[in-house]
Design a protein around this motif. Sequence first.
Motif, PDB file in Angstrom:
ATOM      1  N   THR A  14      -4.919  72.077  92.966  1.00  0.00           N
ATOM      2  CA  THR A  14      -3.920  73.287  93.405  1.00  0.00           C
ATOM      3  C   THR A  14      -3.204  73.769  92.063  1.00  0.00           C
ATOM      4  O   THR A  14      -3.246  74.999  91.779  1.00  0.00           O
ATOM      5  CB  THR A  14      -2.846  72.896  94.461  1.00  0.00           C
ATOM      6  N   ARG A  20      -6.475  53.345 101.663  1.00  0.00           N
ATOM      7  CA  ARG A  20      -5.170  53.884 101.107  1.00  0.00           C
ATOM      8  C   ARG A  20      -5.341  54.328  99.585  1.00  0.00           C
ATOM      9  O   ARG A  20      -4.883  55.328  99.298  1.00  0.00           O
ATOM     10  CB  ARG A  20      -4.150  52.769 101.172  1.00  0.00           C
ATOM     11  N   SER A  54      -6.586  66.656  94.783  1.00  0.00           N
ATOM     12  CA  SER A  54      -6.103  67.919  95.437  1.00  0.00           C
ATOM     13  C   SER A  54      -5.014  68.585  94.760  1.00  0.00           C
ATOM     14  O   SER A  54      -4.897  69.811  94.749  1.00  0.00           O
ATOM     15  CB  SER A  54      -5.962  67.585  96.985  1.00  0.00           C
ATOM     16  N   LEU A  55      -4.043  67.721  94.297  1.00  0.00           N
ATOM     17  CA  LEU A  55      -2.824  68.419  93.823  1.00  0.00           C
ATOM     18  C   LEU A  55      -3.277  68.971  92.299  1.00  0.00           C
ATOM     19  O   LEU A  55      -2.904  70.003  92.008  1.00  0.00           O
ATOM     20  CB  LEU A  55      -1.581  67.387  93.391  1.00  0.00           C
ATOM     21  N   HIS A  66      -7.307  57.480  99.556  1.00  0.00           N
ATOM     22  CA  HIS A  66      -6.466  58.569  99.879  1.00  0.00           C
ATOM     23  C   HIS A  66      -5.619  58.864  99.011  1.00  0.00           C
ATOM     24  O   HIS A  66      -5.418  60.253  98.583  1.00  0.00           O
ATOM     25  CB  HIS A  66      -5.324  58.006 100.942  1.00  0.00           C
ATOM     26  N   GLN A  67      -4.980  57.982  97.945  1.00  0.00           N
ATOM     27  CA  GLN A  67      -4.309  58.319  96.866  1.00  0.00           C
ATOM     28  C   GLN A  67      -4.938  59.137  95.810  1.00  0.00           C
ATOM     29  O   GLN A  67      -4.530  60.087  95.326  1.00  0.00           O
ATOM     30  CB  GLN A  67      -3.690  57.200  96.430  1.00  0.00           C
ATOM     31  N   ASN A  85      -5.602  62.685  96.944  1.00  0.00           N
ATOM     32  CA  ASN A  85      -4.449  63.435  97.118  1.00  0.00           C
ATOM     33  C   ASN A  85      -4.201  63.927  95.842  1.00  0.00           C
ATOM     34  O   ASN A  85      -3.808  65.141  95.355  1.00  0.00           O
ATOM     35  CB  ASN A  85      -3.137  62.636  97.599  1.00  0.00           C
ATOM     36  N   ALA A  86      -4.429  62.980  94.868  1.00  0.00           N
ATOM     37  CA  ALA A  86      -4.332  63.406  93.340  1.00  0.00           C
ATOM     38  C   ALA A  86      -5.313  64.531  92.901  1.00  0.00           C
ATOM     39  O   ALA A  86      -4.661  65.308  92.311  1.00  0.00           O
ATOM     40  CB  ALA A  86      -4.242  62.196  92.510  1.00  0.00           C
TER      41      ALA A  86
END
Length: 68
Positions: free
Chosen positions: A63, A49, A59-60, A52-53, A56-57
Amino acid sequence: MTDTIAETVDLLYTIDQDNLTPDQQIALGAALAALAQAERLEQINERLRSIHQVLNAWSLRATVDGGR
C-alpha cells in the motif's frame, strides 16, 4: 490458552495412575489424547498468527509503495 494447557498438564501428571479403576484409566487416556490435540492446535494457531503478521506487513508495504 497456553496457561490452561500447562495447568492441565500439571494436574494430569499428578494423578496416581496405579490406583485408578479401568474406567478412570480410559478417561485419563482420553484426557491425555485431548490435551495432545489441544497442544497441537495451539502450535498451529501460533504459526497462523505469524503468517498473518507477515501478510499484514506485506500488505502495508504494498500500500505504501503503491501510493508513491
